[in-house]
Design a protein around this motif. Structure first.
Motif, PDB file in Angstrom:
ATOM      1  N   LEU A 114       0.810  -1.216   0.000  1.00 17.63           N
ATOM      2  CA  LEU A 114       0.000   0.000   0.000  1.00 17.63           C
ATOM      3  C   LEU A 114       0.848   1.272   0.000  1.00 17.63           C
ATOM      4  O   LEU A 114       0.293   2.373  -0.071  1.00 17.63           O
ATOM      5  N   SER A 115       2.180   1.108   0.115  1.00 19.93           N
ATOM      6  CA  SER A 115       3.089   2.266   0.211  1.00 19.93           C
ATOM      7  C   SER A 115       2.732   3.141   1.417  1.00 19.93           C
ATOM      8  O   SER A 115       2.669   4.369   1.327  1.00 19.93           O
ATOM      9  N   VAL A 116       2.479   2.482   2.543  1.00 19.93           N
ATOM     10  CA  VAL A 116       2.126   3.157   3.800  1.00 19.93           C
ATOM     11  C   VAL A 116       3.173   2.771   4.842  1.00 19.93           C
ATOM     12  O   VAL A 116       3.561   1.597   4.919  1.00 19.93           O
ATOM     13  N   PRO A 117       3.647   3.710   5.659  1.00 19.41           N
ATOM     14  CA  PRO A 117       4.594   3.337   6.721  1.00 19.41           C
ATOM     15  C   PRO A 117       3.989   2.269   7.631  1.00 19.41           C
ATOM     16  O   PRO A 117       2.813   2.339   7.994  1.00 19.41           O
ATOM     17  N   LEU A 118       4.809   1.306   8.013  1.00 25.89           N
ATOM     18  CA  LEU A 118       4.321   0.208   8.849  1.00 25.89           C
ATOM     19  C   LEU A 118       3.711   0.697  10.163  1.00 25.89           C
ATOM     20  O   LEU A 118       2.628   0.226  10.552  1.00 25.89           O
ATOM     21  N   PRO A 119       4.329   1.648  10.878  1.00 25.78           N
ATOM     22  CA  PRO A 119       3.711   2.123  12.129  1.00 25.78           C
ATOM     23  C   PRO A 119       2.332   2.741  11.895  1.00 25.78           C
ATOM     24  O   PRO A 119       1.427   2.576  12.715  1.00 25.78           O
ATOM     25  N   THR A 120       2.174   3.458  10.772  1.00 25.24           N
ATOM     26  CA  THR A 120       0.878   4.066  10.465  1.00 25.24           C
ATOM     27  C   THR A 120      -0.180   2.998  10.242  1.00 25.24           C
ATOM     28  O   THR A 120      -1.296   3.069  10.768  1.00 25.24           O
ATOM     29  N   LEU A 121       0.174   1.976   9.444  1.00 27.11           N
ATOM     30  CA  LEU A 121      -0.785   0.913   9.164  1.00 27.11           C
ATOM     31  C   LEU A 121      -1.164   0.179  10.449  1.00 27.11           C
ATOM     32  O   LEU A 121      -2.338  -0.099  10.698  1.00 27.11           O
ATOM     33  N   SER A 122      -0.185  -0.128  11.273  1.00 27.05           N
ATOM     34  CA  SER A 122      -0.452  -0.854  12.528  1.00 27.05           C
ATOM     35  C   SER A 122      -1.358  -0.027  13.437  1.00 27.05           C
ATOM     36  O   SER A 122      -2.304  -0.551  14.045  1.00 27.05           O
ATOM     37  N   ARG A 123      -1.082   1.288  13.522  1.00 26.03           N
ATOM     38  CA  ARG A 123      -1.896   2.153  14.384  1.00 26.03           C
ATOM     39  C   ARG A 123      -3.333   2.251  13.878  1.00 26.03           C
ATOM     40  O   ARG A 123      -4.282   2.169  14.670  1.00 26.03           O
ATOM     41  N   ARG A 124      -3.522   2.357  12.545  1.00 19.10           N
ATOM     42  CA  ARG A 124      -4.868   2.496  11.995  1.00 19.10           C
ATOM     43  C   ARG A 124      -5.699   1.229  12.239  1.00 19.10           C
ATOM     44  O   ARG A 124      -6.896   1.299  12.519  1.00 19.10           O
ATOM     45  N   ILE A 125      -5.077   0.082  12.149  1.00 18.40           N
ATOM     46  CA  ILE A 125      -5.817  -1.165  12.379  1.00 18.40           C
ATOM     47  C   ILE A 125      -6.137  -1.319  13.868  1.00 18.40           C
ATOM     48  O   ILE A 125      -7.227  -1.773  14.237  1.00 18.40           O
ATOM     49  N   THR A 126      -5.206  -0.906  14.732  1.00 20.30           N
ATOM     50  CA  THR A 126      -5.489  -0.936  16.170  1.00 20.30           C
ATOM     51  C   THR A 126      -6.667  -0.022  16.500  1.00 20.30           C
ATOM     52  O   THR A 126      -7.548  -0.369  17.308  1.00 20.30           O
ATOM     53  N   GLU A 127      -6.704   1.152  15.875  1.00 24.05           N
ATOM     54  CA  GLU A 127      -7.819   2.076  16.083  1.00 24.05           C
ATOM     55  C   GLU A 127      -9.123   1.484  15.569  1.00 24.05           C
ATOM     56  O   GLU A 127     -10.189   1.667  16.180  1.00 24.05           O
ATOM     57  N   LEU A 128      -9.048   0.763  14.435  1.00 18.52           N
ATOM     58  CA  LEU A 128     -10.246   0.122  13.891  1.00 18.52           C
ATOM     59  C   LEU A 128     -10.764  -0.945  14.849  1.00 18.52           C
ATOM     60  O   LEU A 128     -11.980  -1.048  15.095  1.00 18.52           O
ATOM     61  N   GLU A 129      -9.859  -1.744  15.404  1.00 16.58           N
ATOM     62  CA  GLU A 129     -10.256  -2.760  16.383  1.00 16.58           C
ATOM     63  C   GLU A 129     -10.900  -2.104  17.601  1.00 16.58           C
ATOM     64  O   GLU A 129     -11.883  -2.618  18.163  1.00 16.58           O
ATOM     65  N   SER A 130     -10.363  -0.952  18.006  1.00 15.39           N
ATOM     66  CA  SER A 130     -10.919  -0.236  19.158  1.00 15.39           C
ATOM     67  C   SER A 130     -12.317   0.285  18.838  1.00 15.39           C
ATOM     68  O   SER A 130     -13.231   0.202  19.677  1.00 15.39           O
ATOM     69  N   ASP A 131     -12.494   0.834  17.640  1.00 14.55           N
ATOM     70  CA  ASP A 131     -13.810   1.350  17.238  1.00 14.55           C
ATOM     71  C   ASP A 131     -14.853   0.235  17.208  1.00 14.55           C
ATOM     72  O   ASP A 131     -16.004   0.421  17.639  1.00 14.55           O
ATOM     73  N   LEU A 132     -14.449  -0.949  16.699  1.00 22.50           N
ATOM     74  CA  LEU A 132     -15.388  -2.065  16.552  1.00 22.50           C
ATOM     75  C   LEU A 132     -15.501  -2.896  17.825  1.00 22.50           C
ATOM     76  O   LEU A 132     -16.381  -3.758  17.934  1.00 22.50           O
ATOM     77  N   LYS A 133     -14.551  -2.650  18.761  1.00 21.98           N
ATOM     78  CA  LYS A 133     -14.527  -3.387  20.040  1.00 21.98           C
ATOM     79  C   LYS A 133     -14.379  -4.901  19.829  1.00 21.98           C
ATOM     80  O   LYS A 133     -14.965  -5.707  20.564  1.00 21.98           O
ATOM     81  N   VAL A 134     -13.590  -5.284  18.814  1.00 19.73           N
ATOM     82  CA  VAL A 134     -13.261  -6.690  18.556  1.00 19.73           C
ATOM     83  C   VAL A 134     -11.817  -6.773  18.094  1.00 19.73           C
ATOM     84  O   VAL A 134     -11.253  -5.803  17.589  1.00 19.73           O
ATOM     85  N   GLN A 135     -11.226  -7.927  18.280  1.00 22.93           N
ATOM     86  CA  GLN A 135      -9.892  -8.177  17.750  1.00 22.93           C
ATOM     87  C   GLN A 135     -10.027  -8.745  16.346  1.00 22.93           C
ATOM     88  O   GLN A 135     -10.735  -9.738  16.127  1.00 22.93           O
ATOM     89  N   LEU A 136      -9.379  -8.105  15.387  1.00 18.82           N
ATOM     90  CA  LEU A 136      -9.478  -8.526  13.989  1.00 18.82           C
ATOM     91  C   LEU A 136      -8.298  -9.386  13.554  1.00 18.82           C
ATOM     92  O   LEU A 136      -8.438 -10.226  12.664  1.00 18.82           O
ATOM     93  N   LEU A 137      -7.133  -9.181  14.166  1.00 16.88           N
ATOM     94  CA  LEU A 137      -5.918  -9.887  13.762  1.00 16.88           C
ATOM     95  C   LEU A 137      -5.227 -10.476  14.978  1.00 16.88           C
ATOM     96  O   LEU A 137      -5.212  -9.865  16.057  1.00 16.88           O
ATOM     97  N   GLU A 138      -4.650 -11.648  14.781  1.00 17.09           N
ATOM     98  CA  GLU A 138      -3.800 -12.265  15.780  1.00 17.09           C
ATOM     99  C   GLU A 138      -2.380 -12.296  15.243  1.00 17.09           C
ATOM    100  O   GLU A 138      -2.136 -12.803  14.145  1.00 17.09           O
ATOM    101  N   ARG A 139      -1.450 -11.736  15.979  1.00 19.72           N
ATOM    102  CA  ARG A 139      -0.042 -11.737  15.560  1.00 19.72           C
ATOM    103  C   ARG A 139       0.537 -13.133  15.750  1.00 19.72           C
ATOM    104  O   ARG A 139       0.274 -13.796  16.763  1.00 19.72           O
TER     105      ARG A 139
END
Length: 299
Positions: A25-50
């Protein structure tokens, strides 16, 4: 819900890795990780398991991916449609091809001359690519398709043939039965360094005592033309040399089986305009391929 974050999540789910998705996606890794964490927080579910090898979607993530992936692809197609004028297709086409598939090179040239504003990226490999994980729009595959994640469009069938130089045949004598191959130095295609090749001739499997193996048919063809070995080649790599008499076909009464050739693309409701144009162009220009796959009758 942040739909850009959803798009990032879909990319991660497709490739199974945050870093690979960030690169795609040509997006910095920290930015992508933060946006997905925020999405999980908004939805109140865990979407990914590391995991040690990357990450995988949870059950909730699977449900989101199932509903979101098709919609995101439809939006991307709408964007491409708006940005492209009706007369000239504009965009990028990402393809995978088997190694050494020479006839398709000519067809790609014809396609790009017909659509000069389409940028084509080709990934040539012996392995069967994952269209989602590798970001491929259309793959060219040989053999039966047993993959319910893709749609297959059959192009044609061709067969492999057993060939050698006339000099090798003169030195070792004519072959009348596959068992006679023991008299010949043989080379075969192999995907691993310890490959144990088997040729299915006339419907019967025959183990090959190969003195040489390679995962490159062009290399095998070079050795056959030099008079070193007998080998199996796709018909399109041998036809011109058979016509010139540089190679002869062996064991014509014990042929290899036909191999189907398919174009495959991701199973989704609406393949892109560029993908549809490529599929239709290939179907309309099959004669380019068929003429190069026909083994001369005299052989």
């Amino acid at each position: 819900m942040d739909y850009n974050a959803v798009s990032m999540f879909v990319a991660v789910a497709q490739v199974g890795s945050l870093s690979a998705a960030a690169k795609r996606l040509s997006v910095p890794l920290p930015t992508l990780s933060r946006r997905i964490t925020e999405l999980e927080s908004d939805l109140k579910v865990q979407l990914l398991e590391r995991t040690a090898r990357g990450c995988r979607v949870t059950e909730a993530g699977s449900r989101l991916f199932e509903h979101a992936s098709g919609g995101i692809e439809a939006l991307r197609e709408a964007e491409r449609s708006v940005m492209s004028d009706q007369a000239r297709l504009v965009g990028r086409l990402r393809l995978s091809l088997p190694q050494s598939f020479e006839p398709w090179w000519e067809l790609l040239g014809l396609f790009q001359r017909a659509h000069p504003d389409i940028q084509i990226s080709v990934y040539s490999t012996e392995r069967r690519v994952d269209l989602f994980a590798d970001g491929v729009d259309v793959g060219l595959r040989v053999g039966a398709i047993a993959d319910d994640t893709v749609v297959a469009r059959k192009m044609l069938s061709f067969r492999h043939i057993l060939v050698a130089s006339p000099r090798l045949v003169e030195r070792h004598g004519a072959l009348r039965h596959p068992a006679d191959l023991s008299k010949y130095p043989c080379a075969a295609w192999g995907s691993t360094l310890d490959a144990r090749p088997v040729w299915t001739l006339g419907g019967h499997a025959h183990k090959v005592a190969a003195t040489f193996t390679a995962n490159d048919y062009l290399h095998l063809r070079t050795r056959a033309l030099a008079g070193d070995i007998a080998t199996e080649l796709p018909s399109f790599l041998a036809v011109e040399y058979l016509k010139r008499g540089d190679l002869v076909e062996l064991l014509t009464e014990h042929p290899f089986a036909d191999s189907p050739l398919n174009l495959v693309y991701r199973r989704q409701r609406h393949p892109s305009t560029i993908v549809r144009a490529y599929l239709d162009f290939c179907s309309a220009h099959l004669r380019v391929i068929e003429d190069k796959c026909k083994v001369p009758f005299a052989c």
